[in-house]
Design a protein around this motif. Structure first.
Motif, short mmCIF file in Angstrom:
data_model
loop_
_atom_site.label_atom_id
_atom_site.label_comp_id
_atom_site.label_asym_id
_atom_site.label_seq_id
_atom_site.Cartn_x
_atom_site.Cartn_y
_atom_site.Cartn_z
N LYS A 102 0.85 -1.18 0.00
CA LYS A 102 0.00 0.00 0.00
C LYS A 102 0.89 1.24 0.00
O LYS A 102 1.89 1.30 0.69
CB LYS A 102 -0.89 0.00 1.24
N THR A 103 0.50 2.23 -0.81
CA THR A 103 1.20 3.50 -0.87
C THR A 103 0.61 4.42 0.19
O THR A 103 -0.59 4.42 0.44
CB THR A 103 1.02 4.15 -2.26
N ASN A 104 1.46 5.22 0.81
CA ASN A 104 1.03 6.17 1.82
C ASN A 104 0.33 7.33 1.14
O ASN A 104 0.97 8.18 0.53
CB ASN A 104 2.25 6.66 2.60
N THR A 105 -0.99 7.38 1.24
CA THR A 105 -1.77 8.40 0.54
C THR A 105 -1.70 9.76 1.22
O THR A 105 -2.16 10.74 0.65
CB THR A 105 -3.25 7.97 0.42
N ALA A 106 -1.11 9.84 2.41
CA ALA A 106 -1.02 11.13 3.12
C ALA A 106 0.23 11.90 2.74
O ALA A 106 0.49 12.97 3.28
CB ALA A 106 -1.07 10.90 4.61
N GLY A 107 1.03 11.38 1.81
CA GLY A 107 2.22 12.09 1.36
C GLY A 107 3.22 12.32 2.47
O GLY A 107 3.46 11.45 3.28
N GLY A 112 2.14 11.58 6.17
CA GLY A 112 1.72 10.24 6.56
C GLY A 112 2.81 9.47 7.27
O GLY A 112 3.99 9.76 7.18
N ASP A 113 2.39 8.46 8.00
CA ASP A 113 3.29 7.59 8.75
C ASP A 113 3.29 6.22 8.07
O ASP A 113 2.28 5.52 8.08
CB ASP A 113 2.80 7.49 10.19
N VAL A 114 4.43 5.83 7.51
CA VAL A 114 4.48 4.55 6.80
C VAL A 114 4.33 3.37 7.75
O VAL A 114 3.91 2.30 7.35
CB VAL A 114 5.75 4.40 5.93
N SER A 115 4.64 3.57 9.03
CA SER A 115 4.41 2.51 10.01
C SER A 115 2.92 2.23 10.15
O SER A 115 2.51 1.09 10.33
CB SER A 115 5.00 2.88 11.37
N ALA A 116 2.12 3.28 10.10
CA ALA A 116 0.66 3.11 10.17
C ALA A 116 0.16 2.38 8.93
O ALA A 116 -0.78 1.58 9.01
CB ALA A 116 -0.02 4.47 10.30
N THR A 141 8.95 2.07 3.02
CA THR A 141 9.71 3.00 2.20
C THR A 141 9.28 4.41 2.58
O THR A 141 8.09 4.73 2.51
CB THR A 141 9.43 2.77 0.70
N GLN A 142 10.21 5.22 3.01
CA GLN A 142 9.90 6.59 3.44
C GLN A 142 9.59 7.47 2.23
O GLN A 142 10.10 7.26 1.14
CB GLN A 142 11.08 7.19 4.23
N LEU A 162 6.24 8.71 -3.22
CA LEU A 162 5.43 8.57 -2.02
C LEU A 162 5.94 7.36 -1.25
O LEU A 162 6.42 6.39 -1.84
CB LEU A 162 3.96 8.35 -2.38
N GLY A 163 5.85 7.42 0.05
CA GLY A 163 6.25 6.29 0.88
C GLY A 163 5.18 5.21 0.86
O GLY A 163 4.10 5.38 0.29
#
Length: 109
Positions: A33-38, A41-45, A73-74, A81-82
């Motif tokens: 899943k790509t971090n949609t919060a840019g 966003g928290d990639v751990s979440a 991926t940060q 995007l992370g």
């Protein structure tokens, strides 16, 4: 100006991707899943969200979730995007991947 903002918004959303659990072996699955919060966003979440979805997927089969690998991926502003990806198994009885073989019990002589 509005048109430019709209184009940027659509372009940023088109880069967001998610894969449903995909079978890659015997009872082994991959999901990402790509971090949609840019940058906010928290990639751990994102990784936690994937684990929750994987757990639901396994439970729907009457099996238990066992995490095999996790990678995050940060986000790098302006570059990518992370996101996160996991590999997991759906098995009858999951083993704790973090518990030591002696179940955390040690004795001192």
């Amino acid at each position: 100006m509005r048109k430019t903002i709209l184009i940027l918004a659509v372009a940023s959303l088109s880069g967001c991707a998610s894969t449903a659990p995909t079978k890659i072996g015997a009872n082994t699955y991959y999901a990402s899943k790509t971090n949609t919060a840019g940058i906010f966003g928290d990639v751990s979440a994102v990784a936690g969200s994937l684990m929750g979805e994987g757990n639901q997927f396994c439970e729907s089969q009457g099996l238990e979730f066992e995490l095999v690998t996790q990678q995050t991926t940060q986000n790098i502003p302006g570059v990518r995007l992370g996101g996160a990806s996991i590999t997991f198994k759906c098995i009858a009885h999951a083993q704790s991947p973090i518990m030591r073989p002696d179940n955390g019990v040690s004795t001192v002589n």
